[in-house]
Design an enzyme around this catalytic site. Structure first.
Site, PDB file in Angstrom:
ATOM      1  N   THR A 117      -1.796  -1.409 -10.471  1.00 46.16           N
ATOM      2  CA  THR A 117      -2.469  -0.402  -9.654  1.00 46.16           C
ATOM      3  C   THR A 117      -3.816  -0.087 -10.295  1.00 46.16           C
ATOM      4  OG1 THR A 117      -0.448   0.582  -8.831  1.00 46.16           O
ATOM      5  CG2 THR A 117      -2.325   2.069  -9.030  1.00 46.16           C
ATOM      6  N   GLY A 163       4.199   5.366  -2.009  1.00 46.20           N
ATOM      7  CA  GLY A 163       4.207   5.797  -3.402  1.00 46.20           C
ATOM      8  C   GLY A 163       3.319   7.019  -3.609  1.00 46.20           C
ATOM      9  N   THR A 172      -0.873   6.140 -12.721  1.00 46.79           N
ATOM     10  CA  THR A 172      -0.174   4.888 -12.426  1.00 46.79           C
ATOM     11  C   THR A 172       1.212   4.944 -13.036  1.00 46.79           C
ATOM     12  OG1 THR A 172      -0.207   2.481 -12.680  1.00 46.79           O
ATOM     13  CG2 THR A 172      -1.268   3.750 -14.430  1.00 46.79           C
TER      14      THR A 172
HETATM   15  N1  ASP Z   1       2.179   4.266  -8.642  1.00 42.89           N
HETATM   16  C1  ASP Z   1       2.261   3.058  -7.868  1.00 42.89           C
HETATM   17  C2  ASP Z   1       3.316   3.228  -6.802  1.00 42.89           C
HETATM   18  O1  ASP Z   1       4.335   3.828  -7.086  1.00 42.89           O
HETATM   19  C3  ASP Z   1       2.600   1.859  -8.670  1.00 42.89           C
HETATM   20  C4  ASP Z   1       1.793   1.677  -9.927  1.00 42.89           C
HETATM   21  O2  ASP Z   1       1.125   2.571 -10.377  1.00 42.89           O
HETATM   22  O3  ASP Z   1       1.815   0.574 -10.492  1.00 42.89           O
HETATM   23  O4  ASP Z   1       3.145   2.725  -5.725  1.00 42.89           O
END
Ligand code: ASP
Length: 315
Positions: free
Chosen positions: A181, A211, A231
């Site tokens: 992300t 998300g 993230t």
């Molecule tokens: N936070 C992101 C999600 O849950 C994933 C990530 O940060 O890698 O969609």
């Protein structure tokens, strides 16, 4: 005092194992983003432009989980979330589960600029973005070989959503980790703060899952004292209003460092290990994470530092 910090996702368990074969490409991208957008900030672009541009450049890098190179959902499709917020007037824009935009963050910024509504979902968000000039791309264009291979492994092993590392041995160790992300936070010459985050979500996510990334206050937040991009496992960041929590804690008297750390400690019991980048109104930067790694870097006073494991280094 202008400054910029970026992340390219957090993930992994256990001790840092050193860079993978693909990491030099990610570091080069982050360095390019920091030097390009850092110089632009120095020459007077505002914080909103800066974070949008930084995230757009990272969406265009296939090795990050946003734009081209986004991870695949359980049904094998790419669905992307993005959001952006400007601190001085709490202007915010967000797109959810878009499927045909090269740069979801540009669509989120157009939503912000339009002013109402704050969030757009699915096909309508795609159409809004395309109508405003965001490049339309196909699902096939967005899917890279790397992500398709990871998805096949995920499906074979019936892993939990989130296994995304390219390391064959390690791929399923990261069984609840999202990686790649992207996000940016900045302060411009007028002292305005802004934050932006963009993602393909987590490998194997169920159809329709949303998300934290597009949720203002969960994955992204900016006000007059701090800009934050998170993230990690999104569900935990949603349940704790994680990005906004950093601001709340600063208002209660905590330092930026403590506010970020305490926020991550608060998210962890919900299974939300991850990381955060934050910048305050004095240009202080914090980039802590609780995972094995977080792709990250910052530009301040012309100096650029990047890192993946525990340490940051200059080029
Ligand atoms: N936070 C992101 C999600 O849950 C994933 C990530 O940060 O890698 O969609």
């Amino acid at each position: 005092m202008v400054a910029l910090a970026i992340h390219g996702g957090a993930g992994g368990d256990g001790p840092w194992k050193g860079p993978t074969d693909l990491d030099p490409q990610r570091i080069a991208c982050m360095y390019n983003v920091l030097s390009t957008v850092g110089s632009m900030l120095d020459s007077g672009i505002d914080a909103l432009e800066a974070v949008t541009k930084a995230v757009e450049m990272m969406e265009n890098e296939p090795l990050f989980n946003a734009g081209i190179g986004s991870v695949l959902a359980a049904n094998g499709s790419v669905t992307m979330d993005a959001s952006v917020m400007r601190g001085k007037d709490s202007a915010a824009g967000s797109v959810v589960n878009v499927t045909n935009l090269r740069n979801p963050i540009k669509a989120a910024k157009y939503v912000l600029e339009k002013g109402w509504p704050v969030m757009l979902n699915g096909k309508s968000a795609d159409e809004f973005g395309i109508k405003n000039g965001v490049e339309e791309v196909t699902q096939e264009w967005l899917k890279t070989e790397l992500r398709t291979a990871q998805w096949k492994k995920w499906r074979k092993a019936k892993s939990m959503p989130g296994a995304t590392d390219e390391d064959d041995e390690a791929i399923l160790d990261h069984d609840s980790e999202g990686m790649g992300t992207v996000g940016a936070v900045a302060i411009d010459a007028k002292g305005v703060l802004a934050a932006a985050t963009s993602t393909g979500g987590m490998t194997g996510k169920p159809d329709g899952r949303i998300g934290d990334t597009p949720i203002i206050g969960a994955g992204t937040w900016a006000d007059d004292i701090v800009a934050v991009s998170c993230t990690g496992i999104g569900e935990a960041f949603i349940r704790t209003c994680a990005a906004h929590e950093v601001s709340t804690r600063i208002r209660l008297g905590q330092t930026l460092e403590s506010a970020c750390k305490n926020m991550l400690d608060m998210v962890a019991p919900f299974g939300g290990r991850g990381g955060v980048i934050a910048i305050d109104s004095e240009g202080n930067i914090e980039i802590p994470f609780q995972t094995m790694l977080m792709y990250r870097g910052y530009w301040k006073d012309g100096e650029i530092l990047t890192g993946i494991g525990p340490d940051l280094s200059s080029q």
